[in-house]
Motif scaffolding. Structure first.
Motif, short mmCIF file in Angstrom:
data_model
loop_
_atom_site.label_atom_id
_atom_site.label_comp_id
_atom_site.label_asym_id
_atom_site.label_seq_id
_atom_site.Cartn_x
_atom_site.Cartn_y
_atom_site.Cartn_z
N LEU A 150 -2.88 -31.25 29.46
CA LEU A 150 -2.93 -29.86 29.01
C LEU A 150 -1.61 -29.50 28.33
CD1 LEU A 150 -4.49 -28.10 32.15
CD2 LEU A 150 -5.67 -28.77 30.05
N ALA A 151 -1.71 -28.84 27.19
CA ALA A 151 -0.54 -28.32 26.50
C ALA A 151 -0.37 -26.85 26.87
CB ALA A 151 -0.68 -28.47 24.99
N ILE A 152 0.85 -26.45 27.18
CA ILE A 152 1.11 -25.07 27.60
C ILE A 152 0.69 -24.08 26.52
CG2 ILE A 152 2.93 -23.41 28.15
CD1 ILE A 152 2.13 -25.20 30.47
N GLU A 153 0.86 -24.45 25.26
CA GLU A 153 0.44 -23.52 24.20
C GLU A 153 -1.06 -23.29 24.21
OE1 GLU A 153 1.64 -27.46 22.07
OE2 GLU A 153 2.31 -26.25 23.78
N ASP A 154 -1.83 -24.31 24.60
CA ASP A 154 -3.28 -24.13 24.72
C ASP A 154 -3.63 -23.26 25.92
OD1 ASP A 154 -3.90 -25.67 22.48
OD2 ASP A 154 -3.98 -27.53 23.63
N VAL A 155 -2.87 -23.40 27.00
CA VAL A 155 -3.07 -22.55 28.17
C VAL A 155 -2.80 -21.10 27.79
CG1 VAL A 155 -2.28 -22.02 30.51
CG2 VAL A 155 -2.44 -24.41 29.75
N GLU A 156 -1.71 -20.88 27.08
CA GLU A 156 -1.34 -19.51 26.68
C GLU A 156 -2.36 -18.92 25.72
OE1 GLU A 156 3.53 -19.73 26.96
OE2 GLU A 156 2.54 -20.43 25.14
N ALA A 157 -2.96 -19.75 24.88
CA ALA A 157 -3.94 -19.25 23.92
C ALA A 157 -5.28 -18.94 24.56
CB ALA A 157 -4.13 -20.28 22.80
N THR A 158 -5.60 -19.63 25.67
CA THR A 158 -6.91 -19.47 26.31
C THR A 158 -6.93 -18.34 27.32
OG1 THR A 158 -7.24 -21.87 26.07
CG2 THR A 158 -8.76 -20.71 27.50
N ILE A 159 -5.85 -18.19 28.08
CA ILE A 159 -5.76 -17.13 29.07
C ILE A 159 -5.34 -15.84 28.37
CG2 ILE A 159 -4.58 -16.34 31.15
CD1 ILE A 159 -4.24 -19.28 31.93
N THR A 160 -6.13 -14.79 28.55
CA THR A 160 -5.85 -13.51 27.90
C THR A 160 -5.79 -12.39 28.94
OG1 THR A 160 -8.15 -12.79 27.56
CG2 THR A 160 -7.24 -14.36 25.96
N GLU A 161 -5.57 -11.18 28.46
CA GLU A 161 -5.53 -10.04 29.37
C GLU A 161 -6.90 -9.75 29.99
OE1 GLU A 161 -6.06 -6.59 25.92
OE2 GLU A 161 -4.15 -6.82 26.97
N ASN A 162 -7.96 -10.36 29.44
CA ASN A 162 -9.29 -10.21 30.02
C ASN A 162 -9.58 -11.25 31.10
OD1 ASN A 162 -10.05 -8.04 28.32
ND2 ASN A 162 -10.50 -9.47 26.66
N VAL A 174 -10.42 -38.39 37.36
CA VAL A 174 -10.81 -39.38 36.35
C VAL A 174 -9.60 -39.87 35.57
CG1 VAL A 174 -12.18 -39.79 34.26
CG2 VAL A 174 -13.12 -38.41 36.13
N LEU A 175 -8.81 -38.95 35.06
CA LEU A 175 -7.72 -39.30 34.16
C LEU A 175 -6.40 -39.58 34.88
CD1 LEU A 175 -8.44 -36.48 31.54
CD2 LEU A 175 -9.10 -38.89 31.36
N GLY A 176 -6.28 -39.10 36.11
CA GLY A 176 -5.00 -39.21 36.79
C GLY A 176 -3.98 -38.22 36.31
N THR A 177 -4.37 -37.31 35.42
CA THR A 177 -3.46 -36.30 34.89
C THR A 177 -2.96 -35.39 36.00
OG1 THR A 177 -4.73 -36.29 32.83
CG2 THR A 177 -3.23 -34.45 33.20
N VAL A 178 -1.65 -35.15 36.03
CA VAL A 178 -1.06 -34.19 36.96
C VAL A 178 -0.77 -32.92 36.17
CG1 VAL A 178 0.79 -33.72 38.60
CG2 VAL A 178 -0.05 -36.07 38.31
N ASN A 179 -1.50 -31.86 36.46
CA ASN A 179 -1.40 -30.64 35.66
C ASN A 179 -0.20 -29.79 36.05
OD1 ASN A 179 -3.66 -30.91 33.89
ND2 ASN A 179 -5.00 -30.49 35.62
N PRO A 180 0.39 -29.05 35.10
CA PRO A 180 1.57 -28.21 35.36
C PRO A 180 1.16 -26.89 36.03
CG PRO A 180 0.94 -28.02 33.05
CD PRO A 180 0.00 -29.04 33.67
#
Length: 406
Positions: A150-162, A174-180
């Motif tokens: 996950l890219a933080i800029e994508d997180v910021e763009a997806t989460i809104t005041e709604n 599945v991926l082993g990704t450790v999310n921030p």
């Protein structure tokens, strides 16, 4: 960490499967159980089996002490502020559903948003789908980077005041990704949303500090961390849990019952209707003692070393595709060209090597990866580099076998 000494504590590992010493590489699905857990459960049933809370006799008091003592162990394990914030459930799935029903359905309305990711386990997708349908809210997905992070800029763009709820897994199964998580929680809170963390794949493998993460809810299962099946935890910030209504009603969770109205006990018991999972909680407490004595930092480092070793060895086999980022938790998900993952797992099983094959309860992620299924080898504190060597050698044999067939 003395891995040999650790392995000696797991009796199931010392057997042959199909004429070969067992190599168990499926701990992301469920872990094996150490003697300390098995003995704790056996002791409960042999020596002080009784219901909790209501009895004043000796066995009932000892059972209550064991059950509530396990809650305190969980509190310390995840650094919750109070045992009132620790709810025992059947597992991660039940914990997420409790939040989706008791919090989301009561607080969401049309125009609100629920935000998750493409990598979520089905247990962290379907409850939110149902909550969205019931309330008119919109379900949104944070996109993934090409390597499955996950890219933080994508997180910021997806989460809104709604956005009112953000629900993200800590570690991808599945991926082993450790999310921030800490950064995502901060963005969620800046927009007025609550943050739920699926910790099923993180709590068994790394230190968890829910206060530092600043998540509003954190959920995990016992069976992936050496405890029995059927026991899990819902952590929630006290002020949120106090606002929420129970989702199960009956004995244990009541304060007063009248003919037409009833009132609930205080936290945490108002969410634990009926006879609770007493032996499971005691087993979970024993598992926490076992993991804590070894050290979660040591466990995490050991698993990451095994994952890197496995990736290095797999990179030498032509036709193997490994999914996920370079920096990852202790698992590798892969495919072998022109061989279905179920066939890979079947051939490996013939050599005593247990891996998982299928969609791993992550069909949206499979679609994103443009595959129908994958195979997965997942590591835990009892695995060794010799296990990895057996696995990789078995995969080479699998490739040769199907090369001869075709």
């Amino acid at each position: 960490m003395d891995v040999k000494a650790v392995r000696d504590q797991f009796p199931i590992l010392h057997q042959e499967v199909n004429g070969h010493p067992l190599v168990y590489l499926d701990s992301a699905a469920t872990s094996q159980k150490p003697n300390a857990v098995i003995e704790a459960i056996e002791e409960y049933y042999r020596e002080y089996n009784s219901n909790v809370h209501r009895g004043v006799h000796t066995l009932g008091t000892k059972a209550t002490d064991g059950y509530e003592g396990a809650r305190e162990k969980v509190r310390r394990f995840i650094n919750a502020e109070s045992t009132q914030e620790v709810i025992f459930t059947r597992g991660t799935t039940t914990s997420i559903n409790t939040v989706a029903y008791s919090y989301a359905r009561e607080n969401l309305q049309e125009g609100d948003e629920i935000v998750i990711t493409y990598m979520e386990h089905h247990s962290n997708i379907i409850p939110w789908q149902q909550a969205a349908k019931a309330t008119g809210a919109t379900l949104k997905y944070i996109p993934l980077q090409p390597d499955g992070t996950l890219a933080i800029e994508d997180v910021e763009a997806t989460i809104t005041e709604n956005t009112k709820v953000v629900a993200v897994m800590h570690v991808s199964n599945v991926l082993g990704t450790v999310n921030p998580i800490k950064e995502i929680a901060d963005i969620a809170h800046q927009n007025g949303a609550v943050m739920l963390v699926d910790g099923a794949q993180s709590a068994p493998h790394m230190k968890i500090d829910v206060q530092d993460l600043d998540c509003d809810f954190f959920v995990f299962s016992g069976h992936k961390m050496g405890a029995p099946t059927g026991i899990g935890v819902l952590y929630g910030k006290k002020h949120l849990l106090e606002q929420m209504e129970p989702v199960e009603f009956g004995g244990e969770m009541i304060d007063f019952v009248g003919l037409y109205e009833s009132t609930w006990k205080e936290l945490p018991w108002k969410f634990e209707g009926g006879t609770p999972i007493i032996a499971g909680a005691i087993g979970l407490g024993a598992a926490i003692d076992f993991l804590t004595e070894i050290g979660l930092d040591e466990i995490e480092a050991h698993e990451k070393e095994l994952a890197q070793y496995a990736m290095d060895r797999l990179s030498t086999i032509e036709g193997v595709t490994v999914y996920g980022p370079k920096e990852r938790a202790g698992l590798v998900t892969f495919n072998l060209d022109d061989v279905h993952p179920h066939d890979v797992a079947t051939v490996l099983d013939a050599e005593g090597i247990a891996v998982r094959a299928g969609h791993h309860c992550a069909q949206p992620l499979m679609k994103w990866l443009e595959v129908s299924a994958t195979a997965r080898a997942s590591f835990y504190l009892y695995n060794t580099k010799e296990d990895v060597d057996r696995f990789v050698d078995g995969l080479v044999n699998t490739k040769e076998f199907f090369g001869d067939v075709f």
